[in-house]
Design a protein around this motif. Structure first.
Motif, mmCIF file in Angstrom:
data_model
loop_
_atom_site.group_PDB
_atom_site.id
_atom_site.type_symbol
_atom_site.label_atom_id
_atom_site.label_comp_id
_atom_site.label_asym_id
_atom_site.label_seq_id
_atom_site.Cartn_x
_atom_site.Cartn_y
_atom_site.Cartn_z
ATOM 1 N N ALA A 4 7.129 -6.189 15.293
ATOM 2 C CA ALA A 4 8.682 -6.564 15.327
ATOM 3 C C ALA A 4 9.511 -5.535 14.692
ATOM 4 O O ALA A 4 8.962 -4.952 13.737
ATOM 5 C CB ALA A 4 9.099 -7.893 14.801
ATOM 6 N N ALA A 7 15.072 -3.783 12.497
ATOM 7 C CA ALA A 7 16.419 -3.122 12.800
ATOM 8 C C ALA A 7 17.195 -3.751 13.866
ATOM 9 O O ALA A 7 18.344 -3.660 13.888
ATOM 10 C CB ALA A 7 16.117 -1.551 12.968
ATOM 11 N N HIS A 29 14.774 -1.221 2.457
ATOM 12 C CA HIS A 29 15.478 0.114 2.222
ATOM 13 C C HIS A 29 15.110 0.963 3.592
ATOM 14 O O HIS A 29 15.825 1.998 3.579
ATOM 15 C CB HIS A 29 14.483 0.805 0.831
ATOM 16 C CG HIS A 29 13.091 1.097 1.050
ATOM 17 N ND1 HIS A 29 12.188 0.088 0.701
ATOM 18 C CD2 HIS A 29 12.638 2.189 1.402
ATOM 19 C CE1 HIS A 29 10.829 0.663 1.182
ATOM 20 N NE2 HIS A 29 11.023 1.943 1.343
ATOM 21 N N LEU A 31 16.267 -0.036 6.335
ATOM 22 C CA LEU A 31 17.517 -0.394 7.002
ATOM 23 C C LEU A 31 18.855 -0.040 6.569
ATOM 24 O O LEU A 31 19.082 0.207 5.367
ATOM 25 C CB LEU A 31 17.614 -1.838 7.249
ATOM 26 C CG LEU A 31 16.140 -2.558 7.718
ATOM 27 C CD1 LEU A 31 15.970 -4.208 7.662
ATOM 28 C CD2 LEU A 31 15.470 -1.922 8.995
HETATM 29 C C1 LIG Z 1 6.811 0.259 1.687
HETATM 30 S S1 LIG Z 1 5.954 -0.337 3.127
HETATM 31 C C2 LIG Z 1 5.612 -1.931 2.563
HETATM 32 C C3 LIG Z 1 4.615 -2.676 3.358
HETATM 33 C C4 LIG Z 1 4.212 -3.939 3.032
HETATM 34 N N1 LIG Z 1 5.352 -4.890 3.248
HETATM 35 C C5 LIG Z 1 3.625 -3.964 1.685
HETATM 36 O O1 LIG Z 1 4.331 -4.597 0.638
HETATM 37 O O2 LIG Z 1 2.545 -3.541 1.460
HETATM 38 C C6 LIG Z 1 7.431 -0.454 4.277
HETATM 39 C C7 LIG Z 1 6.813 -1.047 5.675
HETATM 40 O O3 LIG Z 1 8.003 -1.187 6.330
HETATM 41 C C8 LIG Z 1 8.061 -0.801 7.500
HETATM 42 N N2 LIG Z 1 9.186 -1.017 8.209
HETATM 43 C C9 LIG Z 1 10.241 0.178 8.128
HETATM 44 N N3 LIG Z 1 11.088 -0.246 9.155
HETATM 45 C C10 LIG Z 1 10.867 -1.316 9.980
HETATM 46 C C11 LIG Z 1 11.495 -1.919 10.956
HETATM 47 N N4 LIG Z 1 12.786 -1.601 11.334
HETATM 48 N N5 LIG Z 1 10.810 -3.077 11.310
HETATM 49 C C12 LIG Z 1 9.766 -3.486 10.961
HETATM 50 N N6 LIG Z 1 8.957 -2.703 9.999
HETATM 51 C C13 LIG Z 1 9.552 -1.800 9.368
HETATM 52 C C14 LIG Z 1 7.272 0.532 7.574
HETATM 53 O O4 LIG Z 1 6.427 0.565 8.678
HETATM 54 C C15 LIG Z 1 6.152 0.097 6.459
HETATM 55 O O5 LIG Z 1 4.906 -0.362 6.860
#
Ligand SMILES: C[S@@+](CC[C@H](N)C(=O)[O-])C[C@H]1O[C@@H](n2cnc3c(N)ncnc32)[C@H](O)[C@@H]1O
Length: 151
Positions: A4, A7, A29, A31
């Motif tokens: 999903a 954003a 962060h 978004l």
């Molecule tokens: C810092 S990682 C944290 C991943 C996981 N929640 C964890 O704590 O290990 C941030 C995650 O947010 C995802 N992400 C960033 N923008 C996103 C979006 N618009 N929709 C869904 N996931 C998103 C990135 O792909 C990344 O895997």
């Protein structure tokens, strides 16, 4: 697992409603402020009455009454950054994961993280604006914190 894009709020149609807990860990962060507001409103709709939204991220404290002002990195932060970088590097070396890493890179090529960082009080206010009754600090370590917002 359901892929999903947070954003947009299209994910809510697939997620349905009546959930007890929704978490977003180190993700908001990426978004924009507007997308975070929309996410919180969508999460509230997907929660059952009494359900909780937990958002953990970089939320340097901006002087909430009764809380320490925490704007500097905590003692463990440099080590955590290093461990995070090593984790990604080790992950990219796993053959089964390589394709997924490429797909992820392609997905984010034209969408750099918003890099938006706000204090916990900003997130609590955004949750209240989205209709949550109670919102406040669940946890903090250095500049990282978790917001809990109860529907
Ligand atoms: C810092 S990682 C944290 C991943 C996981 N929640 C964890 O704590 O290990 C941030 C995650 O947010 C995802 N992400 C960033 N923008 C996103 C979006 N618009 N929709 C869904 N996931 C998103 C990135 O792909 C990344 O895997």
């Amino acid at each position: 697992m359901v892929g999903a894009d947070l954003a947009s709020t299209a994910w809510t149609a697939r997620a349905g409603g009546g959930h007890d807990l929704i978490t977003a860990v180190m993700t908001v962060h990426y978004l924009s402020p507007a997308a975070i507001h929309a996410l919180y409103a969508a999460a509230r709709e997907a929660l059952a009455p009494g359900g909780v939204l937990v958002v953990a991220d970089l939320m340097p404290d901006d002087g909430l009454p009764g809380l320490m002002r925490v704007l500097d990195p905590g003692p463990g932060e440099a080590a955590a950054e290093l461990a995070w970088a090593r984790w990604w590097s080790e992950l990219s070396a796993v053959p089964e994961i390589g394709g997924l890493m490429d797909a992820r890179a392609a997905l984010f090529r034209d969408r750099p993280p918003a890099g938006f960082t706000a204090g916990l009080s900003w997130h609590a206010a955004a949750a209240r604006t989205a209709g949550f009754g109670e919102a406040g600090a669940l946890w903090r370590e250095g500049r990282h914190a978790a917001l809990a917002a109860c529907r």
